[in-house]
Write a protein that holds these residues in place. Structure first.
Motif, PDB file in Angstrom:
ATOM      1  N   VAL A 161      -0.984   0.273   4.484  1.00 37.02           N
ATOM      2  CA  VAL A 161       0.084  -0.177   3.584  1.00 37.02           C
ATOM      3  C   VAL A 161       0.950  -1.241   4.254  1.00 37.02           C
ATOM      4  CG1 VAL A 161       2.185   0.560   2.381  1.00 37.02           C
ATOM      5  CG2 VAL A 161       0.119   1.963   2.261  1.00 37.02           C
ATOM      6  N   LEU A 162       1.198  -1.083   5.545  1.00 41.26           N
ATOM      7  CA  LEU A 162       2.122  -2.001   6.227  1.00 41.26           C
ATOM      8  C   LEU A 162       1.476  -3.329   6.604  1.00 41.26           C
ATOM      9  CD1 LEU A 162       3.975   0.499   8.594  1.00 41.26           C
ATOM     10  CD2 LEU A 162       4.805  -0.493   6.453  1.00 41.26           C
ATOM     11  N   PHE A 213      11.256  -0.931   0.909  1.00 42.40           N
ATOM     12  CA  PHE A 213      11.596   0.487   0.810  1.00 42.40           C
ATOM     13  C   PHE A 213      12.918   0.718   0.088  1.00 42.40           C
ATOM     14  CE2 PHE A 213       8.443   0.641   4.147  1.00 42.40           C
ATOM     15  CZ  PHE A 213       7.810   1.857   3.936  1.00 42.40           C
ATOM     16  N   ALA A 259      -1.025  -0.033  -1.377  1.00 40.93           N
ATOM     17  CA  ALA A 259      -1.073   1.431  -1.436  1.00 40.93           C
ATOM     18  C   ALA A 259      -2.199   1.945  -2.342  1.00 40.93           C
ATOM     19  CB  ALA A 259       0.277   1.982  -1.884  1.00 40.93           C
ATOM     20  N   LEU A 297       3.428  -3.875  -1.305  1.00 39.10           N
ATOM     21  CA  LEU A 297       3.151  -2.597  -0.648  1.00 39.10           C
ATOM     22  C   LEU A 297       2.686  -1.535  -1.632  1.00 39.10           C
ATOM     23  CD1 LEU A 297       4.384  -3.859   1.917  1.00 39.10           C
ATOM     24  CD2 LEU A 297       5.680  -1.741   2.226  1.00 39.10           C
ATOM     25  N   TRP A 298       3.434  -1.345  -2.731  1.00 39.86           N
ATOM     26  CA  TRP A 298       3.204  -0.173  -3.568  1.00 39.86           C
ATOM     27  C   TRP A 298       2.309  -0.432  -4.771  1.00 39.86           C
ATOM     28  CZ3 TRP A 298       4.421   2.737   0.000  1.00 39.86           C
ATOM     29  CH2 TRP A 298       5.599   2.598   0.744  1.00 39.86           C
ATOM     30  N   MET A 333      -3.363   5.430   6.705  1.00 41.44           N
ATOM     31  CA  MET A 333      -2.804   5.017   5.424  1.00 41.44           C
ATOM     32  C   MET A 333      -1.517   4.225   5.623  1.00 41.44           C
ATOM     33  SD  MET A 333      -4.657   5.998   2.787  1.00 41.44           S
ATOM     34  CE  MET A 333      -3.529   6.171   1.407  1.00 41.44           C
ATOM     35  N   GLY A 334      -0.702   4.662   6.582  1.00 42.13           N
ATOM     36  CA  GLY A 334       0.515   3.914   6.880  1.00 42.13           C
ATOM     37  C   GLY A 334       0.208   2.498   7.349  1.00 42.13           C
ATOM     38  N   LEU A 335      -0.788   2.368   8.228  1.00 44.72           N
ATOM     39  CA  LEU A 335      -1.178   1.039   8.707  1.00 44.72           C
ATOM     40  C   LEU A 335      -1.747   0.190   7.574  1.00 44.72           C
ATOM     41  CD1 LEU A 335      -2.903   2.016  12.084  1.00 44.72           C
ATOM     42  CD2 LEU A 335      -0.639   0.993  11.773  1.00 44.72           C
ATOM     43  N   VAL A 349      -3.174  10.068   7.714  1.00 48.94           N
ATOM     44  CA  VAL A 349      -1.784   9.681   7.418  1.00 48.94           C
ATOM     45  C   VAL A 349      -1.412   8.414   8.187  1.00 48.94           C
ATOM     46  CG1 VAL A 349       0.631  10.367   7.654  1.00 48.94           C
ATOM     47  CG2 VAL A 349      -1.064  12.027   6.857  1.00 48.94           C
ATOM     48  N   LEU A 350      -1.787   8.365   9.463  1.00 47.04           N
ATOM     49  CA  LEU A 350      -1.511   7.176  10.270  1.00 47.04           C
ATOM     50  C   LEU A 350      -2.258   5.958   9.734  1.00 47.04           C
ATOM     51  CD1 LEU A 350      -0.298   5.799  12.763  1.00 47.04           C
ATOM     52  CD2 LEU A 350      -2.244   6.663  14.090  1.00 47.04           C
TER      53      LEU A 350
END
Length: 330
Positions: free
Chosen positions: A24-25, A40, A56, A51-52, A20-22, A17-18
């Motif tokens: 994307v950001l 967002f 992502a 991002l998306w 994946m967040g990195l 999860v961490l």
């Protein structure tokens, strides 16, 4: 799954999860806090598109491809009782690559899903040949030798296709694909690999009792009363499906299927049945982080993911092997 394996899976899931967040950001194009906030709040904005629609799906593709490779490696190592086995040892990766190479050179790459279908067909052919062979010959050593023969033939055929390619553009596209990458992947690619990876996980779960029994030796497996022939078949199908799906979407990416099971093996005390889920999670985490580092590495041209995993992962695996050897001597 015992408490240790469950705790490890939870830790790996949190790390994913961490990561994946990195993924994307952060990327090659830096976005400020205002742009991130806009991504967002306004899904039609440019930052939201980055991002998306770009980062992502790329990260999700890397996660599913890595998980498929990690799962396939764990299944292969349990089935063959060989810690050096990986998704490529039985020729599945090579035949999947051959199918994709033929589709690219024939000009089918412009057709949606053509390359992926050709790669899956190659993996399916390899799986079918392995199933037929294993039905007649039960020895894991013979199966490995047959897989090496398949891999050598498919590798030579792929090189021949590359050598005889009439179009330099097709040859360049083929070379880029063979190096392995999740660059420019979309949610369509995620939809390609995810169902196949989940189906492979289900088959591997069904084969888990057989993998555990095989770790006790061939004689114990024969006298266990388990339907070992059917369990071997399920394991082969799981490995072929997972590998074929990974190659179909991302090309040939080595090392992940070999290293991911070793990274978590000690936590499950070498039990091949309990190794499946942690190995899949470790493979997904490895590939998400590798793709992020490949994107952030300051080079004129982005490093291909297959090249990056080999360059970074091989020394790491050497350290793991050295530590394991020291434990075996003690």
């Amino acid at each position: 799954m015992n408490r240790g394996a469950g705790r490890l899976a939870a830790v790996l899931a949190a790390a994913i999860v961490l990561a994946m967040g990195l993924a994307v950001l952060f990327g090659e194009s830096a976005l400020g806090m205002a742009e991130l906030a806009r991504a967002f709040t306004d899904l039609s904005s440019g930052p939201a598109e980055v991002l998306w629609s770009v980062r992502a799906p790329r990260a999700a593709t890397a996660l599913m491809v890595g998980a498929a490779l990690g799962l396939s490696g764990a299944v292969m190592q349990g089935l063959l009782r060989n810690p050096l086995a990986d998704p490529g040892v039985l020729g599945v990766s090579a035949l999947a690559a051959l199918g994709a190479a033929a589709a690219i050179v024939l000009g089918w790459a412009a057709l949606p899903g053509a390359v992926e279908t050709a790669a899956l067909a190659g993996a399916g052919l390899a799986g079918g040949l392995l199933v037929l062979f294993s039905a007649r010959v039960r020895s894991p050593e013979a199966l490995i030798l047959f897989g090496v023969a398949l891999s050598s033939f498919a590798g030579a055929a792929t090189a021949l296709i590359f050598n005889l390619s009439p179009s330099p553009i097709a040859a360049a596209e083929l070379m880029n694909w063979l190096l392995g990458s999740v660059q420019n992947r979309s949610w369509v690619d995620v939809a390609w690999v995810t169902p196949a990876a989940l189906a492979a996980a289900g088959l591997a779960g069904l084969a888990a009792p057989g993998l555990r029994m095989l770790s006790l030796g061939e004689e114990a497996a024969r006298t266990s009363g388990l339907p070992m022939g059917r369990l071997r078949l399920l394991a082969l199908l799981a490995a072929a499906l997972a590998t074929g799906a990974a190659v179909a979407v991302a090309g040939v990416i080595g090392f992940v299927g070999l290293a991911a099971p070793h990274l978590v093996r000690s936590a499950v005390r070498g039990d091949p049945a309990r190794l499946l889920l942690p190995a899949a999670l470790a493979g997904g985490l490895m590939l998400v982080l590798a793709d992020l580092l490949a994107r952030l590495t300051p080079t004129d041209q982005e490093l291909k993911l297959g090249v990056f995993t080999a360059l970074v992962g091989a020394p790491l695996f050497a350290v793991i092997a050295w530590r394991a050897a020291r434990e075996w001597r003690l």
